[in-house]
Design an enzyme around this catalytic site. Structure first.
Site, mmCIF file in Angstrom:
data_model
loop_
_atom_site.group_PDB
_atom_site.id
_atom_site.type_symbol
_atom_site.label_atom_id
_atom_site.label_comp_id
_atom_site.label_asym_id
_atom_site.label_seq_id
_atom_site.Cartn_x
_atom_site.Cartn_y
_atom_site.Cartn_z
ATOM 1 C CG HIS A 53 -2.078 0.929 1.070
ATOM 2 N ND1 HIS A 53 -2.002 2.287 1.304
ATOM 3 C CD2 HIS A 53 -3.334 0.686 0.640
ATOM 4 C CE1 HIS A 53 -3.187 2.823 1.057
ATOM 5 N NE2 HIS A 53 -4.004 1.875 0.648
ATOM 6 C CG ASP B 289 -8.268 -4.240 -3.171
ATOM 7 O OD1 ASP B 289 -7.443 -3.342 -3.364
ATOM 8 O OD2 ASP B 289 -9.501 -4.074 -3.223
HETATM 9 C C1 SDX Z 1 -6.035 0.053 -3.225
HETATM 10 O O1 SDX Z 1 -4.280 4.522 -2.186
HETATM 11 C C2 SDX Z 1 -5.241 3.900 -1.643
HETATM 12 O O2 SDX Z 1 -5.714 4.246 -0.583
HETATM 13 C C3 SDX Z 1 -5.766 2.722 -2.412
HETATM 14 C C4 SDX Z 1 -6.812 1.887 -1.704
HETATM 15 C C5 SDX Z 1 -8.093 2.649 -1.507
HETATM 16 O O3 SDX Z 1 -8.840 2.309 -0.563
HETATM 17 O O4 SDX Z 1 -8.391 3.519 -2.335
HETATM 18 O O5 SDX Z 1 -6.328 1.452 -0.458
HETATM 19 C C6 SDX Z 1 -7.188 0.664 -2.535
HETATM 20 O O6 SDX Z 1 -5.775 0.404 -4.346
HETATM 21 C C7 SDX Z 1 -5.192 -0.941 -2.475
HETATM 22 C C8 SDX Z 1 -3.996 -1.452 -3.336
HETATM 23 C C9 SDX Z 1 -4.516 -2.524 -4.284
HETATM 24 N N1 SDX Z 1 -3.444 -2.906 -5.219
HETATM 25 C C10 SDX Z 1 -2.812 -4.087 -5.111
HETATM 26 O O7 SDX Z 1 -2.997 -4.893 -4.207
HETATM 27 C C11 SDX Z 1 -1.819 -4.364 -6.246
HETATM 28 C C12 SDX Z 1 -0.537 -4.957 -5.674
HETATM 29 N N2 SDX Z 1 0.138 -3.924 -4.884
HETATM 30 C C13 SDX Z 1 1.070 -3.085 -5.552
HETATM 31 O O8 SDX Z 1 1.195 -3.026 -6.875
HETATM 32 C C14 SDX Z 1 1.662 -1.939 -4.731
HETATM 33 O O9 SDX Z 1 1.916 -2.416 -3.483
HETATM 34 C C15 SDX Z 1 0.814 -0.678 -4.647
HETATM 35 C C16 SDX Z 1 0.503 -0.167 -6.001
HETATM 36 C C17 SDX Z 1 -0.417 -0.927 -3.868
HETATM 37 C C18 SDX Z 1 1.642 0.358 -3.871
HETATM 38 O O10 SDX Z 1 2.745 0.580 -4.600
HETATM 39 P P1 SDX Z 1 3.937 1.524 -4.041
HETATM 40 O O11 SDX Z 1 3.734 1.935 -2.648
HETATM 41 O O12 SDX Z 1 4.128 2.562 -5.087
HETATM 42 O O13 SDX Z 1 5.088 0.545 -3.979
HETATM 43 P P2 SDX Z 1 6.136 0.469 -5.119
HETATM 44 O O14 SDX Z 1 5.422 0.119 -6.385
HETATM 45 O O15 SDX Z 1 6.996 1.682 -5.076
HETATM 46 O O16 SDX Z 1 6.995 -0.805 -4.646
HETATM 47 C C19 SDX Z 1 7.967 -0.662 -3.611
HETATM 48 C C20 SDX Z 1 8.718 -1.989 -3.626
HETATM 49 C C21 SDX Z 1 9.139 -2.400 -5.056
HETATM 50 O O17 SDX Z 1 10.249 -3.235 -4.900
HETATM 51 P P3 SDX Z 1 11.761 -2.574 -5.093
HETATM 52 O O18 SDX Z 1 11.742 -1.841 -6.430
HETATM 53 O O19 SDX Z 1 11.915 -1.634 -3.909
HETATM 54 O O20 SDX Z 1 12.704 -3.761 -5.072
HETATM 55 O O21 SDX Z 1 7.828 -3.034 -3.168
HETATM 56 C C22 SDX Z 1 7.608 -3.954 -4.217
HETATM 57 C C23 SDX Z 1 7.984 -3.249 -5.505
HETATM 58 O O22 SDX Z 1 8.369 -4.192 -6.505
HETATM 59 N N3 SDX Z 1 6.176 -4.282 -4.178
HETATM 60 C C24 SDX Z 1 5.699 -5.507 -4.329
HETATM 61 C C25 SDX Z 1 4.315 -5.395 -4.156
HETATM 62 N N4 SDX Z 1 3.994 -4.120 -3.914
HETATM 63 C C26 SDX Z 1 5.164 -3.423 -3.931
HETATM 64 N N5 SDX Z 1 6.319 -6.696 -4.605
HETATM 65 C C27 SDX Z 1 5.501 -7.782 -4.692
HETATM 66 N N6 SDX Z 1 4.155 -7.750 -4.535
HETATM 67 C C28 SDX Z 1 3.538 -6.580 -4.268
HETATM 68 N N7 SDX Z 1 2.217 -6.540 -4.106
#
Ligand code: SDX
Length: 393
Positions: free
Chosen positions: A272, A329
């Protein structure tokens, strides 16, 4: 620092939105709507009561809630011309695309909503119309996908029961709403009702800041929510859990896939932008999933897989270092499935829940007379250069 010519990327105001609606503390896992904790509201309130709180700022009195509910009930029917729009969508259309279009069409049926200086009575009318018609449009988007005739709202029912009946009733059979299902849906909608400046709400605010109508602003929010990184994640979680089940429950393999830099796969429902400890909604939904499945006598193998996956991931340094925890989710799809909601309607459920937040935030920006949103950038492109004639390129 990088030697780039940085432009002034300051904003007209502080560079972030000021809002009095929802408070999040990502480190402590706190979520409050107008000061009330999500735990209290999910346990003690109803979706329409929370809707009133988010939009008007206070929990309603009994009389206020009765009038609000009655005003919404008056507008649940939609114009028959909406069926012509619906018929234009092939049954292969994702319900979110149908929902966004039906919602935007409200500007055609209520052109007065295009008036940027609408009276507060007019804005109130557009608010109750939005809340009233969302379940009808949501159910119709489902009926379009399954090729069944649409149902009309039964105003003798409460908000969630009315939706369930429009969604599931068939001309050939008698349909009774299961109160367990209706109550579980009501709680889920509360948990999704608002969430500060997330992707879809920021979309509603930026579209609304140009003085676009409430209906087109919400339609834009529906489209933003559709993406798999945002509201579309609840659908992707079930797809992922099913894939793990098909793969013999080999959870370690899928966790390694999510950690693999060369693999774009992410653990859906994990991580998140704000919560770097735990998502309080995930905790509530996880318990509700247990309760609902027990009450409905359902043993869903993917729930076991989800709990095991969470347990393993939360012990893994990759997830611990990046502060990745289950989000809203991760478990919601398991409940939706138990309630009989088809997977491509999960994000529509999210939209139904998030509608009060979108409305509240659109209303707030209008009342605050906020300027049009205009984010700036840091220019990293080519510097100034002379034109080259095509004969010399
Ligand atoms: C919602 O914003 C809100 O409030 C949203 C929400 C709402 O109520 O409106 O809460 C609803 O959208 C919840 C999120 C639902 N999405 C998912 O579950 C999709 C999977 N999650 C991700 O794609 C990710 O965690 C996000 C998009 C939710 C958040 O992304 P960030 O904070 O921008 O994190 P990032 O993309 O910068 O990643 C940071 C690191 C990376 O690794 P490094 O480059 O540092 O090595 O964490 C890793 C990412 O690769 N990472 C994950 C991951 N999420 C982040 N690795 C594996 N699985 C994951 N789910």
């Amino acid at each position: 620092k990088t030697g780039l010519t940085t432009l002034d990327i300051g904003y007209k105001n502080t560079g972030s939105t000021k809002s009095a609606i929802t408070f999040l503390d990502g480190d402590k896992g706190i979520l409050r709507y107008r000061g009330y904790s999500i735990e209290d509201l999910a346990a003690k309130s109803t979706f329409l009561e929370v809707t009133y709180l988010l939009i008007f700022g206070e929990l309603p009195t009994k009389e206020q809630l009765t009038k609000f509910t009655s005003d919404i009930t008056k507008h649940t029917l939609v114009h028959e011309d909406n069926k012509k729009i619906l018929d234009g969508f092939p049954s292969t259309s994702h319900p979110m695309g149908v929902l966004a279009s039906l919602f935007c069409s409200l500007t055609a049926f209520y052109p007065e909503s295009l008036d940027p200086n609408r009276s507060s009575e007019g804005v109130y009318l557009s608010i109750v119309r939005s809340l009233a018609k969302m379940p009808t449009f949501a159910a119709w988007s489902y009926k379009n996908a399954v090729g069944h005739p649409v149902n009309y709202p039964d105003n003798s029912l409460d908000y969630c029961s009315r939706f369930l009946k429009m969604m599931y009733a068939l001309p050939a059979e008698h349909y009774e709403v299961d109160p367990v299902v209706a109550n579980a849906l009501d709680k889920l909608l509360i948990l999704h009702a608002d969430h500060e400046q997330n992707c879809s709400t920021s979309t509603v605010r930026i579209v609304g800041s140009s003085k676009a109508s409430i209906y087109s602003s919400i339609s834009a929010g529906i489209n933003a929510l559709w993406g798999p990184l945002h509201g579309g994640a609840n659908q992707e979680v079930i797809v992922m859990l099913e894939a793990i089940k098909q793969d013999g429950g080999n959870i370690e393999k899928w966790i390694n896939k999510a950690k693999d830099k060369n693999d774009s796969f992410r653990l859906m429902g994990f991580g998140h932008r704000v919560y770097k400890n735990f998502d309080p909604r995930a905790k509530i939904i996880k318990k509700a999933a247990d309760d609902v499945l027990a009450k409905l006598g359902i043993n869903d193998p993917v729930l076991e897989i989800a709990m095991k996956l969470e347990e393993i991931a939360l012990r893994d340094p990759y997830f611990i270092e990046r502060k990745l925890y289950p989000n809203v989710d991760f478990y919601s799809g398991i409940i939706y499935r138990a309630l009989g909601i088809p997977v491509d309607m999960f994000t529509v459920m999210f939209a139904m829940g998030r509608l009060p937040g979108w409305i509240a935030q659109w209303k707030e920006l209008r009342e605050n007379k906020e300027p049009i949103g205009r984010p700036r950038q840091v220019y990293v492109g080519t510097q100034s250069r002379a034109y080259v004639d095509i004969t010399k390129r």
